[in-house]
Design a protein around this motif. Sequence first.
Motif, PDB file in Angstrom:
ATOM      1  N   PHE A   1      11.340  -3.447 -27.992  1.00 27.38           N
ATOM      2  CA  PHE A   1      11.062  -2.005 -27.989  1.00 27.38           C
ATOM      3  C   PHE A   1      11.865  -1.300 -29.081  1.00 27.38           C
ATOM      4  CE2 PHE A   1      11.047  -3.457 -23.472  1.00 27.38           C
ATOM      5  CZ  PHE A   1       9.678  -3.551 -23.353  1.00 27.38           C
TER       6      PHE A   1
ATOM      7  N   ARG B   1       0.424  -4.774 -26.759  1.00 28.91           N
ATOM      8  CA  ARG B   1       0.528  -3.686 -25.778  1.00 28.91           C
ATOM      9  C   ARG B   1       0.608  -2.354 -26.509  1.00 28.91           C
ATOM     10  NH1 ARG B   1       5.851  -2.034 -22.364  1.00 28.91           N
ATOM     11  NH2 ARG B   1       6.145  -0.876 -24.319  1.00 28.91           N
TER      12      ARG B   1
ATOM     13  N   ASN C   1       4.237  -3.643 -15.706  1.00 25.71           N
ATOM     14  CA  ASN C   1       4.394  -3.476 -17.158  1.00 25.71           C
ATOM     15  C   ASN C   1       4.527  -4.873 -17.732  1.00 25.71           C
ATOM     16  OD1 ASN C   1       5.232  -2.917 -19.771  1.00 25.71           O
ATOM     17  ND2 ASN C   1       7.167  -1.956 -19.196  1.00 25.71           N
TER      18      ASN C   1
ATOM     19  N   GLN D   1       7.111   1.549 -27.856  1.00 20.93           N
ATOM     20  CA  GLN D   1       8.003   1.816 -26.717  1.00 20.93           C
ATOM     21  C   GLN D   1       7.370   2.860 -25.786  1.00 20.93           C
ATOM     22  OE1 GLN D   1      11.734   3.555 -27.908  1.00 20.93           O
ATOM     23  NE2 GLN D   1      12.878   2.279 -26.463  1.00 20.93           N
ATOM     24  N   GLY D   2       7.530   2.638 -24.479  1.00 22.83           N
ATOM     25  CA  GLY D   2       6.867   3.518 -23.515  1.00 22.83           C
ATOM     26  C   GLY D   2       7.662   4.767 -23.200  1.00 22.83           C
TER      27      GLY D   2
HETATM   28  N1  GLN Z   1      10.230   0.677 -20.412  1.00 24.25           N
HETATM   29  C1  GLN Z   1       9.921   0.952 -21.779  1.00 24.25           C
HETATM   30  C2  GLN Z   1       8.769   0.089 -22.249  1.00 24.25           C
HETATM   31  O1  GLN Z   1       8.346  -0.830 -21.586  1.00 24.25           O
HETATM   32  C3  GLN Z   1      11.024   0.699 -22.745  1.00 24.25           C
HETATM   33  C4  GLN Z   1      12.406   0.880 -22.315  1.00 24.25           C
HETATM   34  C5  GLN Z   1      13.283   0.231 -23.341  1.00 24.25           C
HETATM   35  O2  GLN Z   1      13.149   0.476 -24.524  1.00 24.25           O
HETATM   36  N2  GLN Z   1      14.124  -0.629 -22.881  1.00 24.25           N
HETATM   37  O3  GLN Z   1       8.322   0.342 -23.333  1.00 24.25           O
END
Ligand code: GLN
Length: 398
Positions: free
Chosen positions: A28, A376, A182, A45-46
């Motif tokens: 990420f 993704r 996820n 990145q989410g």
């Molecule tokens: N949970 C977020 C994702 O899956 C990223 C969190 C992180 O950068 N550790 O993108």
Amino acid sequence: MSDADVTRPDPASIAGHERLAAFGETIFAEMSALAARTGALNLGQGFPDTDGPAVVLEEAIAQIRGGRNQYSPGMGEPELVAAVVEHQRRWYGLDVSAPGQVMVTAGASEALAAAFLALLKPGDEVVMLEPYYDMYAALTSLAGGVRRTVPMRFPDFAIDEQVLRAAFSERTRLVILNTPHNPTGRVLTREEMELIASLAKEFDAVVVTDEVYEHLVFDDLEHIPMATLPGMAERTLTISSAGKTFSVTGWKIGWVTGPAELVRQVRSVKQFLSFVPPAPFQPAVAVGLGLDDAAFEQIRGGLQKQRDILVEGLRAAGLTASVPQAGYFVVADAAPLGAVDALDFCRTTLPATAGVVGVPVSGFCDDPDAARTLVRFAFSKRPEVLEEAARRLQSLGS
Ligand code: GLN
Ligand code: PMP
């Protein structure tokens, strides 16, 4: 040969950074840096690109101005502890009201870290679905444990009962269960949950659940917390967080609920990690958890529309996209566009040709063949950003 059969050095003789050396920088962080460097749209990145409910933000500001700026109590600010108790009752009929059943943490991440470090001995095995959130593998290694993965295959990401059963053994200590999941966007069915529950009981494992996407479930599907299944509340630690639901990923407020004795064990580690999470955000998250059903529906419904825009855009660009049932992400196969390696595709072709950044699903897998050309993409972005991404992705086919 399975992961468990490999002869490994005694974890007690290896420093933490050496146990994590194979993990490098998180995928990420790498992909967000790539987006920043190239100016590409960051669907890696989410995190959302808009703020969540104004009342939640206003409460944090009011708390800071009002002087809630010192250390919290060890289990969390009382308003948030009470709000989590009420949330579990309101949405799932779960009773976690006894003293010591709820602890606030620095995001779901800290709850996960503390749980793994508290519960695992070197050599213990951890069962996890694959693809897995990268942290589960890293924490297993940090604690000296061994991961046993249960592959879920594109595009439906179903769980094979025999494969699941084979991942359990007398060495199984933990199951880390992420639903909604996820990166696949899967919401596990009641049958799948029951199967995992029965195996956890048979092998006397604790189930740690990661439910950070619990409110972001689409198409009238239902999120079923493991703790609601018969006989499971006593062996389940339930983890969630405010970041995704209320679009405050930078606040890092999470919580863990479960039997007081298991929560106590997690706390014994957590107190030496963050000690306590940030104070002023906790009452603000309590306000969020107390929002009415319509507010949760608005958050969920908005995200579902964003999902539809991105899935359509990916398909129009020639990728094979699965339809996520929940969460922030869609997984798509770039093979129809000629991609042979998703990591390479994400590092070069995608940003250079389309000006878009995604994350290779191989970053969530042990088996290199499982996700060779899968990418993704995050749809936690404004509709106009997703539409622009869809336009840009068209250039991949030309
Ligand atoms: N949970 C977020 C994702 O899956 C990223 C969190 C992180 O950068 N550790 O993108
Ligand atoms: N688990 C999963 C599955 C996630 O996607 C994330 C990222 N939000 C986390 C845990 C970490 O959550 P937090 O930011 O609350 O630590």
